[in-house]
Enzyme design. Structure first.
Site, PDB file in Angstrom:
ATOM      1  N   LYS A 254      -8.327  -0.549   6.388  1.00  0.00           N
ATOM      2  CA  LYS A 254      -8.622  -1.217   5.110  1.00  0.00           C
ATOM      3  C   LYS A 254      -7.664  -2.391   4.885  1.00  0.00           C
ATOM      4  O   LYS A 254      -8.033  -3.408   4.314  1.00  0.00           O
ATOM      5  CB  LYS A 254      -8.548  -0.184   3.971  1.00  0.00           C
TER       6      LYS A 254
ATOM      7  N   ARG B 230     -13.318  14.435   7.579  1.00  0.00           N
ATOM      8  CA  ARG B 230     -11.960  14.989   7.765  1.00  0.00           C
ATOM      9  C   ARG B 230     -11.614  15.942   6.639  1.00  0.00           C
ATOM     10  O   ARG B 230     -11.004  16.992   6.848  1.00  0.00           O
ATOM     11  CB  ARG B 230     -10.925  13.834   7.806  1.00  0.00           C
TER      12      ARG B 230
ATOM     13  N   HIS C 175       0.841  -1.200   0.000  1.00  0.00           N
ATOM     14  CA  HIS C 175       0.000   0.000   0.000  1.00  0.00           C
ATOM     15  C   HIS C 175       0.875   1.247   0.000  1.00  0.00           C
ATOM     16  O   HIS C 175       1.852   1.336   0.734  1.00  0.00           O
ATOM     17  CB  HIS C 175      -0.896   0.014   1.241  1.00  0.00           C
TER      18      HIS C 175
ATOM     19  N   ASP D 111     -14.577   4.224   7.651  1.00  0.00           N
ATOM     20  CA  ASP D 111     -13.491   5.083   7.153  1.00  0.00           C
ATOM     21  C   ASP D 111     -14.018   6.078   6.118  1.00  0.00           C
ATOM     22  O   ASP D 111     -13.552   7.213   6.065  1.00  0.00           O
ATOM     23  CB  ASP D 111     -12.357   4.242   6.560  1.00  0.00           C
TER      24      ASP D 111
ATOM     25  N   SER E 193      -6.976   5.096   9.233  1.00  0.00           N
ATOM     26  CA  SER E 193      -7.700   5.042   7.966  1.00  0.00           C
ATOM     27  C   SER E 193      -7.057   4.015   7.029  1.00  0.00           C
ATOM     28  O   SER E 193      -7.722   3.127   6.491  1.00  0.00           O
ATOM     29  CB  SER E 193      -7.690   6.443   7.337  1.00  0.00           C
TER      30      SER E 193
HETATM   31  N1  URA Z   1      -5.006   7.339   2.521  1.00  0.00           N
HETATM   32  C1  URA Z   1      -6.088   6.874   3.212  1.00  0.00           C
HETATM   33  O1  URA Z   1      -6.666   5.856   2.859  1.00  0.00           O
HETATM   34  N2  URA Z   1      -6.470   7.560   4.318  1.00  0.00           N
HETATM   35  C2  URA Z   1      -5.866   8.684   4.758  1.00  0.00           C
HETATM   36  O2  URA Z   1      -6.265   9.243   5.755  1.00  0.00           O
HETATM   37  C3  URA Z   1      -4.749   9.153   4.003  1.00  0.00           C
HETATM   38  C4  URA Z   1      -4.337   8.448   2.897  1.00  0.00           C
END
Ligand code: URA
Length: 446
Positions: free
Chosen positions: A187, A168, A82, A161, A183
């Site tokens: 995932k 946010r 990621h 999220d 966040s």
């Molecule tokens: N990528 C995400 O999935 N969440 C964030 O808060 C920042 C980058």
């Protein structure tokens, strides 16, 4: 329990209990908490922070707010990768086929781009016919058969999220370390992988502006992953200028294909290889760095990595002739050059400004519903450390609308800083490696 008490407690700098965090996440999930109280707690977290235990608990609750995938029919370990997001970041398009060619299965869920950063799914969709939404049966069949499949992340993964991120975004609470870590990792905890390699970026095109902030975020995410039973390694990488040269969907796919053929820009190639090697070690396919390097080198030079890309494109309905002959990708109508205004050496290229310029052209989206034009984007010919003569081409803008193209040229021009002094080129885009047992800065940065 009462949400006002929870907000007051965090506002005053105290740590929240697991029960309080559960109450909050459940209230977001069941829509029983109003946006203003959710936002107030996000702002309190922004200012007061969270300790390691709180972040791990928030992440776990967010992951459990939706589907948690598992792939019992697939060969394990499954290693995920990621990136925290950047400009010109097309690493997945190279790493996934390379790692699959080395015998480690890739069962990957990827995202779309939003704002000035791009997303793998949009890039893949510039290959005509490529399907990023396939059934779970097809997904497992393709991974079992060819060791590789990449699909879009479903809305059922960590749905809380999505709510928190949207709030946010409009309440000035995006750039909070615990909220970013929770966040991203919520995932990752839900995606059925056994190990995770994180690419945490710093610089003008990243959330974290300095290497030290990126290391702090990386340490937080590694600790969340490890606490939840997933081997987690983070590479902290340079996003002080765009990665590679191409910024824009089809252009980035072409650059990734060049790299799979053993060519491509040096910085991009080095970062892809380092991430692929980390995945091979995390998945215990390679015992050490030397073995991982050899496997990656062989996957590229033998053509096996490119063959994996072709297999994935074929399985997922894409037109393989584009992979064999990338000149088939559509070209934008106008090609406009940005030229050096003076002699000098390139000392900086603001990646965020380049990303915004590509957004102006239609290569990215401002809102989730925006459509992307796969053909448009920028090609960065001169990178940091390059010497240029007045009038020489720094970058080209590929546009389908001439006036937007001219605007994009002016904006991208402002991203460049030239100097008359000499400028040192970074010897590797990898600044540091973060594991559960500590941080290793690469030689130059040690
Ligand atoms: N990528 C995400 O999935 N969440 C964030 O808060 C920042 C980058």
């Amino acid at each position: 329990m009462n949400i006002v008490d929870i907000i007051l407690k965090k506002r005053d700098g105290q740590a929240l209990t697991d029960e309080e965090i559960h109450y909050f996440v459940d209230g977001v999930k069941t829509k029983t908490l109003p946006d203003y109280q959710i936002s107030a707690l996000l702002m309190a977290i922004y200012f007061s922070g969270m300790n390691g235990h709180e972040v791990a608990s928030l992440t776990r609750e967010m992951a459990l707010s939706g589907d948690c995938l598992s792939f019992p029919a697939l060969r394990h370990p499954i290693v995920d990768k990621h990136s925290s997001g950047g400009v010109g970041d097309k690493t997945t398009l190279v790493i996934a086929p390379v790692v699959a060619a080395c015998g480690l299965p890739i069962a990957k869920l990827s995202g779309r781009g939003l704002g000035f950063t791009g997303g793998t799914i949009d890039k893949l969709e510039s290959i005509p016919g490529f399907r990023t939404e396939i059934s779970e049966e097809e997904f497992t069949q393709f991974v079992s058969q060819d060791g590789i499949a990449i699909i879009g992340q479903s809305a059922d993964i960590a749905p809380v999220d999505k709510v928190l991120y949207a709030l946010r975004d409009v309440t000035g609470t995006v750039d909070s370390l615990p909220l970013i870590a929770a966040s991203i990792m919520s995932k990752k905890l839900a995606d059925g992988s056994d190990a995770i390699v994180l690419d945490v970026k710093f610089g003008s095109g990243a959330f974290m502006k300095t290497p030290e902030e990126a290391i702090e975020l990386a340490e937080m995410m590694v600790s969340i992953g490890e606490e939840n039973g997933k081997k987690t390694i983070a590479l902290v990488t340079d996003m002080t200028q765009p990665l590679g040269c191409a910024v824009g969907n089809a252009m980035e796919v072409k650059e990734a294909l060049d790299t799979l053929r053993g060519e491509g820009p040096v910085d991009f190639r080095a970062e892809c290889y380092a991430l692929a090697e980390a995945m091979l070690m995390a998945g215990e396919r390679a015992k050490n760095e030397e073995e991982a390097q050899r496997l990656v080198h062989d996957a590229i030079t033998s053509g096996k990595a490119l063959a994996k890309m072709k297999a994935m494109v074929m399985n997922q309905g894409g037109d393989v002739s584009y992979i064999e002959d990338p000149s088939l990708f559509p070209k934008a109508q106008y090609s406009l050059a940005g030229r050096a205004q003076q002699d000098g050496v390139v000392s900086a290229i603001n990646a965020e400004t380049i990303g915004k310029s590509s957004l102006l052209l239609g290569a990215g989206r401002r809102r989730t519903e925006d459509r992307i034009d796969p053909a448009v984007g920028l090609y960065v010919h001169k990178k940091v450390g390059d010497t240029v003569k007045k009038g020489e081409i720094l970058f080209t803008v590929e546009a389908n609308d001439e006036s937007r193209g001219a605007e994009a040229v002016a904006l991208a021009q402002s991203a460049y800083t030239l100097t008359t002094q000499s400028v040192q080129r970074a010897h590797t885009p990898v600044y540091a490696v973060v594991r559960k047992d500590g941080v290793i800065r690469t030689e130059k940065n040690a």
